[in-house]
Enzyme design. Structure first.
Site, PDB file in Angstrom:
ATOM      1  N   SER A  27      32.079  43.695  13.021  1.00 32.39           N
ATOM      2  CA  SER A  27      31.783  45.085  12.698  1.00 32.39           C
ATOM      3  C   SER A  27      30.927  45.798  13.757  1.00 32.39           C
ATOM      4  O   SER A  27      30.763  47.015  13.697  1.00 32.39           O
ATOM      5  CB  SER A  27      31.050  45.147  11.352  1.00 32.39           C
ATOM      6  OG  SER A  27      29.787  44.495  11.424  1.00 32.39           O
TER       7      SER A  27
ATOM      8  N   LYS B 143      23.045  49.178  16.824  1.00 28.56           N
ATOM      9  CA  LYS B 143      24.076  49.362  15.803  1.00 28.56           C
ATOM     10  C   LYS B 143      23.575  50.291  14.698  1.00 28.56           C
ATOM     11  O   LYS B 143      22.392  50.290  14.353  1.00 28.56           O
ATOM     12  CB  LYS B 143      24.457  47.997  15.237  1.00 28.56           C
ATOM     13  CG  LYS B 143      25.647  47.970  14.293  1.00 28.56           C
ATOM     14  CD  LYS B 143      25.966  46.534  13.910  1.00 28.56           C
ATOM     15  CE  LYS B 143      27.120  46.421  12.930  1.00 28.56           C
ATOM     16  NZ  LYS B 143      27.415  45.002  12.593  1.00 28.56           N
TER      17      LYS B 143
ATOM     18  N   SER C 240      30.614  39.264  13.323  1.00 29.80           N
ATOM     19  CA  SER C 240      30.460  40.668  13.712  1.00 29.80           C
ATOM     20  C   SER C 240      29.732  40.898  15.027  1.00 29.80           C
ATOM     21  O   SER C 240      29.720  42.018  15.528  1.00 29.80           O
ATOM     22  CB  SER C 240      29.754  41.444  12.590  1.00 29.80           C
ATOM     23  OG  SER C 240      30.637  41.622  11.512  1.00 29.80           O
TER      24      SER C 240
END
Length: 559
Positions: free
Chosen positions: A194, A113, A218
């Site tokens: 996210s 990420k 997330s």
């Protein structure tokens, strides 16, 4: 990715078309080996192929880069590819040739990420131009552990900007730096967030697996809607050092993978203590448990599994999810577990959970303190001179590509309007409320009072309470929306929040440090159902390992 890269890829695809025409089986070369399809390939399949010399780590890197290039202009999943990936893969191939391997992930590409720090040629931006060009003194602890395990960090994935902690009117999977990520199970699918890019990338085989991060939902939510296994670890099981933070009390880094076993391999690589994150020093073991070994088909036998029904608050369109959940309960019972139903949290806890703002106060106050102290102050170059949240907000509101005010800064505005940070007594009162409603009167109370081994919930309902107390959750595929589902778009009309074929998940929830048990339960359920294989994306990358190996054998070695 630049025009030159696209021209090279285009020419490369023309060559691959000629190469592929000479072979009758997509995943087989003319010399015999059959390769796993990369949308389904497991750690052990890739490890075996590398050991037997069927393909190299460089082949894997080339294959995954080609697959990213195929779909990235549609899905906007990967923000950048590591320019050193092939060189790293070559070094790892050389180690293997000399008889040295670092473990089961040796030479295997993973995407991470875009808020996970690396001290290399890639940027760590959290999706914001405010951090573009900023550099770190060293890798984040989890990136260091990946490299030590022999992983090729292939690139970074897009995310909801600032891990979904900037705007009240933005969209899941959008960042100024990476654009709008969409899911692969319906055109313009909301990818959730996210860890949006990590979810989509892992699901369609753009790497073996990915790393995400979670503050509240997330990892779990994008894993759910992208047909994945996601492990949200206990806060402190994996280090957050040099990961762009929201809250030291809730942030955690974990794997997003296509199988429970693959997720366990990745968790094994990144778990452990780190002197730069004192939360990890609370681990009750010197070395983490054997998470891969926890993948046991009989793990549910004799276990007490509870259902806190009053946490499930059905909404429109939830019927298929709830029906699939009831079937999952029967499967878990048949696997030998004792189901203890209606083990509900207290009415006080439920009311405060649904109506209190204490949880938001904790995140806002932590963010004000943690962003400068744990990340911005560590930068060795900081081109935009952002030293605190006020600086970041000023940059965002004045730099046009950040799309302000169309996408507001309301979360930051509210945080700064608090007038205090996480050193204040007001903060402490809110945090204690979180611990009470999710702890003694919530999940921990239920687990203890009914002598339960774990709880289960549809994943849509699972993230919130564990987030407040930093406890672990594992989600596995449960089902998908039926073909006659109504398509519902977000407020902007840009993303399909619900639609046919969108996956949903089942969560196993436990107390702190219970990951091994939860992994075992999730594995036992997964192996009895294999739901993931029943749900297919509408878009797939076509390049496979056989194409890469065949191209290499006629002289095409890299892009």
């Amino acid at each position: 990715m630049g025009a030159t890269s696209h021209r090279v890829i285009f020419l490369w695809f023309l060559l691959l078309s000629d190469v592929s025409a000479h072979y009758s089986h997509r995943n087989q070369t003319n010399i015999g080996p059959t390769f796993p399809s990369l949308i389904d390939a497991t750690t052990e399949e890739l490890e075996t192929g590398l050991e037997r010399g069927f393909f190299t780590s460089c082949d894997l890197v080339n294959a995954y880069i080609a697959r990213i290039q195929e779909v990235n202009s549609t899905l906007h999943v990967v923000t950048e590819i590591n320019p050193d990936a092939l060189n790293i893969a070559a070094e790892l191939d050389a180690e293997r040739a000399n008889g040295t391997t670092r473990g089961p992930l040796h030479g295997i590409p993973i995407l991470i990420k875009g808020n996970i720090g690396t001290a290399d040629k890639m940027s760590t931006t959290a999706g914001s131009f405010a951090l573009l060009g900023a550099t770190l003194p060293r890798d984040s602890a989890v990136a260091t552990k990946l490299r030590q395990a022999g992983v090729v960090i292939l690139g970074k994935t897009n995310l909801s900007q600032w891990a979904n902690f900037r705007s009240n009117n933005s969209t899941n999977g959008w960042s100024a730096y990476g654009g709008q990520t969409t899911g692969a199970y319906y055109p313009q699918q909301d990818p959730s967030g996210s860890s949006s890019g990590s979810g989509v990338a892992s699901s369609i085989g753009l790497a073996l697996a990915t790393l995400g991060s979670e503050t509240s939902g997330s990892i779990l939510s994008p894993s759910e809607v992208n047909n994945l296994v996601g492990i949200k670890p206990s806060v402190g099981l994996t280090s957050r050092a040099l990961v762009i933070p929201i809250s030291e009390r809730q942030d955690t880094v974990g794997p997003m993978a296509r199988t429970v076993r693959d997720a366990a391999y990745l968790l094994q690589a990144i778990a452990g203590k780190d002197s730069d994150d004192n939360y990890t020093l609370a681990q009750p073991f010197e070395s983490p448990p054997d998470y891969v070994g926890a993948c046991n088909y009989s793990s549910l036998r004799g276990k007490r599994i509870g259902i806190p029904r009053n946490v499930i608050t059905p909404g429109e369109g939830d019927g298929p999810v709830l029906a699939a959940f009831e079937k999952a309960i029967q499967i878990i019972q048949r696997a030998g577990a004792k189901i203890v139903d209606n083990v509900n949290i207290t009415e006080f806890a439920l009311d405060r959970y649904l109506n209190s703002n204490a949880s938001l106060i904790v995140l806002e106050a932590d963010f004000i303190s943690d962003l400068p102290r744990n990340y911005l102050s560590k930068l060795i170059t900081n081109p935009n001179n952002v030293r605190n949240l006020v600086d970041v907000r000023n940059f965002t509101q004045t730099f046009h590509p950040e799309q302000y005010p169309d996408r507001d800064t309301a979360v930051w505005d509210e945080a700064l309007d608090l007038g205090f940070d996480n050193t204040s007594p007001q903060f402490w009162a809110a945090y204690q409320e979180n611990l009470e409603i999710a702890g003694r009167q919530g999940l921990l109370g239920v687990l203890a009072n009914y002598s339960l081994d774990a709880l289960i919930l549809p994943t849509h309902y699972s993230p919130g309470l564990p987030a407040l107390i930093g406890t672990p959750v594992v989600t596995v595929p449960l089902g998908k929306s039926p073909a006659n589902s109504t398509v519902v778009y977000n407020e902007r009309g840009t993303l399909a929040e619900s639609a046919p074929n969108i996956p949903f998940g089942l969560s196993f929830i436990g107390p702190a440090w219970s990951e091994a048990s939860l992994i075992g339960f999730a594995y036992a359920y997964e192996q009895r159902t294999m739901v993931r294989k029943q749900i297919q994306p509408y878009i797939k990358a076509q390049v496979e390992l056989a194409d890469i190996v065949s191209a290499r054998k006629i002289g095409v070695k890299r892009f």
